[in-house]
Design a protein around this motif. Structure first.
Motif, PDB file in Angstrom:
ATOM      1  N   VAL A 224       0.904  -1.352  -0.134  1.00 42.22           N
ATOM      2  CA  VAL A 224      -0.164  -0.031   0.122  1.00 42.22           C
ATOM      3  C   VAL A 224       0.842   1.271  -0.071  1.00 42.22           C
ATOM      4  N   TYR A 225       0.316   2.125  -0.729  1.00 37.68           N
ATOM      5  CA  TYR A 225       1.179   3.456  -0.912  1.00 37.68           C
ATOM      6  C   TYR A 225       0.590   4.714  -0.723  1.00 37.68           C
ATOM      7  N   ALA A 226       1.076   5.636  -0.276  1.00 33.62           N
ATOM      8  CA  ALA A 226       0.266   6.978  -0.571  1.00 33.62           C
ATOM      9  C   ALA A 226       0.579   7.652  -1.964  1.00 33.62           C
ATOM     10  N   THR A 227      -0.464   8.118  -2.678  1.00 37.51           N
ATOM     11  CA  THR A 227      -0.269   8.428  -4.018  1.00 37.51           C
ATOM     12  C   THR A 227      -0.672   9.925  -4.004  1.00 37.51           C
ATOM     13  N   LEU A 271     -14.619   6.824 -13.475  1.00 34.72           N
ATOM     14  CA  LEU A 271     -13.098   6.835 -14.137  1.00 34.72           C
ATOM     15  C   LEU A 271     -12.727   5.802 -15.139  1.00 34.72           C
ATOM     16  N   TYR A 272     -13.689   4.907 -15.271  1.00 37.71           N
ATOM     17  CA  TYR A 272     -13.679   3.882 -16.505  1.00 37.71           C
ATOM     18  C   TYR A 272     -13.310   4.164 -17.799  1.00 37.71           C
ATOM     19  N   ASN A 273     -12.111   3.586 -18.281  1.00 39.61           N
ATOM     20  CA  ASN A 273     -11.569   3.695 -19.723  1.00 39.61           C
ATOM     21  C   ASN A 273     -10.752   5.301 -19.626  1.00 39.61           C
ATOM     22  N   GLN A 274     -10.637   5.930 -18.589  1.00 39.84           N
ATOM     23  CA  GLN A 274      -9.731   7.000 -18.533  1.00 39.84           C
ATOM     24  C   GLN A 274      -8.410   6.451 -18.100  1.00 39.84           C
ATOM     25  N   GLU A 275      -7.286   7.249 -18.585  1.00 37.93           N
ATOM     26  CA  GLU A 275      -5.828   7.083 -18.124  1.00 37.93           C
ATOM     27  C   GLU A 275      -5.681   7.690 -16.900  1.00 37.93           C
ATOM     28  N   MET A 276      -5.071   6.785 -16.065  1.00 39.43           N
ATOM     29  CA  MET A 276      -4.585   7.523 -14.640  1.00 39.43           C
ATOM     30  C   MET A 276      -3.008   7.308 -14.469  1.00 39.43           C
ATOM     31  N   SER A 277      -2.387   8.543 -14.015  1.00 40.87           N
ATOM     32  CA  SER A 277      -0.999   8.435 -14.046  1.00 40.87           C
ATOM     33  C   SER A 277      -0.897   8.711 -12.454  1.00 40.87           C
ATOM     34  N   ILE A 278      -0.477   7.565 -11.975  1.00 44.00           N
ATOM     35  CA  ILE A 278      -0.277   7.512 -10.217  1.00 44.00           C
ATOM     36  C   ILE A 278       1.223   7.597  -9.725  1.00 44.00           C
ATOM     37  N   ASP A 279       1.547   8.610  -9.036  1.00 42.60           N
ATOM     38  CA  ASP A 279       2.838   8.745  -8.430  1.00 42.60           C
ATOM     39  C   ASP A 279       2.746   8.285  -7.040  1.00 42.60           C
ATOM     40  N   LEU A 280       3.676   7.313  -6.909  1.00 44.05           N
ATOM     41  CA  LEU A 280       3.907   6.470  -5.735  1.00 44.05           C
ATOM     42  C   LEU A 280       4.513   7.402  -4.851  1.00 44.05           C
ATOM     43  N   ILE A 281       4.128   8.130  -3.618  1.00 49.41           N
ATOM     44  CA  ILE A 281       4.757   9.021  -2.881  1.00 49.41           C
ATOM     45  C   ILE A 281       5.684   8.195  -1.875  1.00 49.41           C
ATOM     46  N   GLN A 282       5.138   7.278  -1.180  1.00 48.99           N
ATOM     47  CA  GLN A 282       5.705   6.624   0.044  1.00 48.99           C
ATOM     48  C   GLN A 282       5.045   5.344   0.540  1.00 48.99           C
ATOM     49  N   PHE A 283       5.742   4.393   0.580  1.00 53.22           N
ATOM     50  CA  PHE A 283       5.084   2.889   0.982  1.00 53.22           C
ATOM     51  C   PHE A 283       4.832   2.858   2.517  1.00 53.22           C
ATOM     52  N   LEU A 284       3.570   2.509   2.564  1.00 55.16           N
ATOM     53  CA  LEU A 284       2.825   2.415   3.832  1.00 55.16           C
ATOM     54  C   LEU A 284       2.968   1.018   4.539  1.00 55.16           C
ATOM     55  N   ARG A 285       2.945   0.070   3.890  1.00 61.47           N
ATOM     56  CA  ARG A 285       2.984  -1.220   4.462  1.00 61.47           C
ATOM     57  C   ARG A 285       2.767  -2.338   3.556  1.00 61.47           C
ATOM     58  N   SER A 286       3.139  -3.425   3.603  1.00 60.79           N
ATOM     59  CA  SER A 286       3.044  -4.562   2.692  1.00 60.79           C
ATOM     60  C   SER A 286       1.727  -5.075   2.655  1.00 60.79           C
ATOM     61  N   GLU A 287       1.424  -5.746   1.640  1.00 65.07           N
ATOM     62  CA  GLU A 287       0.169  -6.255   1.256  1.00 65.07           C
ATOM     63  C   GLU A 287      -0.064  -7.386   2.270  1.00 65.07           C
ATOM     64  N   GLN A 288      -1.148  -7.754   2.780  1.00 66.68           N
ATOM     65  CA  GLN A 288      -1.387  -8.860   3.707  1.00 66.68           C
ATOM     66  C   GLN A 288      -2.857  -9.514   3.741  1.00 66.68           C
ATOM     67  N   LYS A 289      -3.219 -10.542   3.983  1.00 66.39           N
ATOM     68  CA  LYS A 289      -4.418 -11.206   3.904  1.00 66.39           C
ATOM     69  C   LYS A 289      -5.003 -10.974   5.538  1.00 66.39           C
ATOM     70  N   PHE A 290      -6.199 -10.595   5.366  1.00 65.71           N
ATOM     71  CA  PHE A 290      -7.075 -10.174   6.758  1.00 65.71           C
ATOM     72  C   PHE A 290      -7.902 -11.253   6.833  1.00 65.71           C
ATOM     73  N   ASP A 291      -8.325 -11.311   7.967  1.00 64.47           N
ATOM     74  CA  ASP A 291      -9.522 -12.514   8.437  1.00 64.47           C
ATOM     75  C   ASP A 291     -10.782 -12.214   7.857  1.00 64.47           C
ATOM     76  N   SER A 292     -11.142 -11.034   7.806  1.00 61.64           N
ATOM     77  CA  SER A 292     -12.585 -10.649   7.223  1.00 61.64           C
ATOM     78  C   SER A 292     -12.435  -9.239   6.596  1.00 61.64           C
TER      79      SER A 292
END
Length: 315
Positions: A224-227, A271-292
């Motif tokens: 997950v990243y701040a963008t 937003l569908y079919n529109q081009e998005m340019s996403i600047d990755l500003i800072q890493f927040l945490r690793s992807e993880q699996k949640f129980d719910s």
């Protein structure tokens, strides 16, 4: 900026051109210094400023098994950055087997015969031609013989560390995005067209625009990243968060492909079919699996709060 894609198109330009030559992957500060030099020298001698780059990456043709992942999503993104620098024209020279087999002398002959060369700006250690036989000494001899100007540009360093695409790739691969941004002169960007998803994030209260990252581009660690995001035809940089990953909480059996799911704060619209340019500003945490899904929603709310604080300091 005029874009030309063949020697035939180049041959129609009779005005002398001052070239900045290189692949320029990522267009980092060192690359920008080479291009700025060509632009300045072109203005001084009344020539056009030009960028000569190659498509595809030479290694993709010569050694596809070891070719590096690129630092741009696509060629068009690269061209847009070139135009922002103020260059008059860009030649995206097709890198073919014939060009790979050409000697350094044959490459320069091809260039000079197509259109007048006012000068060439390159990095001091740039090498070209079959077997990388052409270097600064070779260029200097040809410049003296043929009457064009040569401007070698020394390496660009930050705090004693040399800026290079190789070092930037290492930083991005290991999630050091702020260090990479300092060498790029801007945040690392992922670009794509928004596709339809399963709309699970929308049901959780965090509607996302999803893109498939380019398979040719280097991706940072999943997580997950701040963008800050630009939507096509809109220059505003919209704050948000994204998850780059395989969605382990909702993809129970087959994790499937990597997607980038981008949630924009305080924004609504289609937003569908529109081009998005996403600047990755800072890493927040690793992807993880949640129980719910409830646990996932609570974590997303916390991620948003953290990202808002980080992005409040961005210009």
């Amino acid at each position: 900026m005029k874009v030309i894609r063949s020697i035939g198109e180049l041959s129609k330009i009779n005005t002398p051109i001052y070239w900045a030559i290189g692949f320029f992957d990522g267009l980092h500060l060192g690359h920008q210094a080479v291009i700025a030099t060509a632009i300045q020298r072109a203005r001084s001698c009344g020539a056009l400023s030009g960028i000569l780059t190659f498509n595809p990456h030479p290694q993709a043709l010569l050694h596809p098994e070891s070719a590096p992942r690129l630092l741009f999503s696509n060629l068009q993104e690269k061209l847009e950055y070139f135009e922002d620098l103020g260059v008059n024209l860009t030649f995206t020279m097709p890198f073919t087997q014939d060009l790979a087999a050409a000697s350094a002398s044959e490459f320069l002959d091809l260039l000079e015969q197509a259109s007048p060369v006012a000068g060439i700006a390159v990095g001091e250690d740039w090498k070209f031609g079959q077997g990388r036989s052409g270097d600064i000494d070779f260029l200097a001899a040809r410049a003296n013989r043929d009457g064009f100007e040569l401007t070698p540009v020394p390496p660009f360093s930050i705090d004693g560390e040399r800026v290079s695409s190789t070092i930037i790739r290492h930083m991005i691969k290991h999630g050091e995005l702020e260090r990479a941004a300092s060498m790029l002169g801007r945040p690392y960007r992922l670009t794509g067209v928004v596709i339809h998803g399963r709309k699970l994030a929308h049901r959780l209260g965090f509607p996302t625009g999803n893109i498939r990252p380019s398979r040719h581009q280097l991706l940072p660690p999943l997580g997950v990243y701040a963008t800050l995001t630009q939507i096509a035809h809109n220059n505003a940089r919209l704050p948000g968060i994204c998850n780059l990953g395989i969605r382990p909480t909702v993809e129970h059996e087959d994790p499937g492909e990597i997607l980038l799911e981008n949630y924009l704060f305080d924004w609504s619209g289609d937003l569908y079919n529109q081009e998005m340019s996403i600047d990755l500003i800072q890493f927040l945490r690793s992807e993880q699996k949640f129980d719910s899904l409830d646990d996932l929603a609570r974590q997303m709310a916390a991620d948003c709060q953290q990202a808002r604080q980080i992005l409040s300091h961005e210009g």
